[in-house]
Design an enzyme around this catalytic site. Sequence first.
Site, short mmCIF file in Angstrom:
data_model
loop_
_atom_site.label_atom_id
_atom_site.label_comp_id
_atom_site.label_asym_id
_atom_site.label_seq_id
_atom_site.Cartn_x
_atom_site.Cartn_y
_atom_site.Cartn_z
N LYS A 22 0.83 -1.21 0.00
CA LYS A 22 0.00 0.00 0.00
C LYS A 22 0.86 1.26 0.00
O LYS A 22 0.62 2.20 -0.77
CB LYS A 22 -0.89 0.02 1.25
CG LYS A 22 -1.67 1.32 1.45
CD LYS A 22 -2.47 1.31 2.72
CE LYS A 22 -1.66 1.71 3.93
NZ LYS A 22 -1.51 3.20 4.05
N ASN A 23 1.88 1.27 0.83
CA ASN A 23 2.70 2.48 0.99
C ASN A 23 3.61 2.73 -0.20
O ASN A 23 4.28 3.76 -0.26
CB ASN A 23 3.52 2.40 2.28
CG ASN A 23 2.66 2.52 3.51
OD1 ASN A 23 1.56 3.07 3.46
ND2 ASN A 23 3.13 1.98 4.62
N CYS A 116 -5.62 7.56 9.53
CA CYS A 116 -5.51 7.09 10.92
C CYS A 116 -5.06 8.22 11.83
O CYS A 116 -4.19 9.01 11.48
CB CYS A 116 -4.51 5.93 11.01
SG CYS A 116 -5.10 4.39 10.30
N ARG A 121 1.10 14.47 12.82
CA ARG A 121 1.96 14.13 11.69
C ARG A 121 2.04 15.39 10.83
O ARG A 121 1.41 15.48 9.78
CB ARG A 121 1.39 12.94 10.90
CG ARG A 121 1.53 11.64 11.64
CD ARG A 121 1.46 10.47 10.68
NE ARG A 121 0.09 10.04 10.47
CZ ARG A 121 -0.22 8.96 9.74
NH1 ARG A 121 0.70 8.24 9.16
NH2 ARG A 121 -1.49 8.60 9.59
N ASP A 306 5.13 0.61 11.68
CA ASP A 306 3.93 -0.12 11.25
C ASP A 306 3.91 -1.56 11.75
O ASP A 306 2.85 -2.19 11.78
CB ASP A 306 3.84 -0.12 9.72
CG ASP A 306 3.30 1.19 9.17
OD1 ASP A 306 2.93 2.06 9.98
OD2 ASP A 306 3.25 1.34 7.94
N ARG A 398 -8.09 -0.68 4.81
CA ARG A 398 -7.22 0.32 4.18
C ARG A 398 -5.89 -0.31 3.76
O ARG A 398 -5.24 0.20 2.83
CB ARG A 398 -6.94 1.48 5.14
CG ARG A 398 -8.14 2.36 5.42
CD ARG A 398 -7.75 3.55 6.31
NE ARG A 398 -6.53 4.16 5.80
CZ ARG A 398 -5.42 4.29 6.52
NH1 ARG A 398 -5.37 3.84 7.77
NH2 ARG A 398 -4.36 4.86 5.99
#
Length: 419
Positions: A22-23, A116, A121, A306, A398
């Site tokens: 995903k990232n 999230c 951030r 993560d 997600r």
Amino acid sequence: MSKLIIEGGSKLKGEIDVQGAKNSALPVLAATLLGNDISVIHNCPKLSDVDAAVRILEHLGCRIQREQDTLVVDARNVDGFTIPESLMREMRSSIVFLGAIISRMKKAVLSTPGGCELGPRPIDLHLDALKKLGVLIEDEHGFLRCQVKDKIRGTKISLSFPSVGATENILLACVLGEGTTTIYNAAQEPEIVDLANYLNRRGANINGAGKSVITVTGVSSLHQAEHWVIPDRIVATTYLCGSVITGGEVCVHKVNTGDLQGVLTVLEQTGAQIRQGNDFVLLKMEGRPCAVKTIRTMPYPGFPTDAQAPVMAALSIAQGTSIFVENIFESRYKHSVELNRMGADIKLEGKVAVCTGVPKLTGATVHAEDLRGGAALVLAGLNAQGITIVKNIYHIDRGYEKIEADFGNLGAHISRVDE
């Protein structure tokens, strides 16, 4: 709204292919905006975050087709430069579109992103870097209005923290700029390397990706290319942790084992037997895992933030006490409260979590508060006596393409139910 129902007690056993990351997929999709052409992106996972990225691209004028795990992005008719608040709030990493839109359209209007809630951030690193590249930015009541008068102009940028998102935004903004941009203290994550590889495949001139200093020499245009998104190292970690917490034997395939070394070093300390090749990892766990003295989350190549929640779930039943130190996000221990509802013994003090292992967890109704924390609760449910119900699983969707099907194929008793 859906929930997961898990009957714990089964040992995981079997083999599984790991989905695309995903990232990595999200910044690569943002990068498709940079050329007046068609991009073909393979190994692109079916996730709600990816769906949100697709909606943003379509809003900007792209035409997109999906065939299984391949997305074909036609960016020839892009004419938009705004992203509405409703789309920005769907995912935190939507800010990565800023650099690409500025590069393509010379202006951008978007709100601050959602996603999230892991604590502050700030996007200051992104904005300060773009300003150094010549972008004029006005912040008006939660909306960013950005423009560049002529072209992005290369410069030297030193990041105070090796932010993945800021590094990606700089790359996207300056590949079509004038001159040379040098990024000092750049993020070194595999996802940065994947983005750079995609851009270079299209004709960009990026050197040093994966190291602390990246140099980008601007080019006049990019051309069409195909790209294969790298495997998701956090999803792979989650399935390996499933083997640890259930005393099972799981082999993950289609992984880049070099990207997993920060996690595998920790999992080896649990007493797990690990065998690895170029594209697979086999983990076998007998009995309860051993505690790990201290785990500190760090930028790559350190232990990834993560992976903190899935590994904490696995160590919640360890023999002894494990210490976690979260150095990346302030509010990344929300899952610990829910794990304690299942009988875990986790105490928090600031950025430190003290996890004292218990022999067995107990089924309960718990709520996912974020993506990786939700995966941790699923792992806990695999071990727990009785039934575990995990709610708010839209967070899990997600980042995990089919978590119930994958764990089910490994022998877990897990099902998705619509409420």
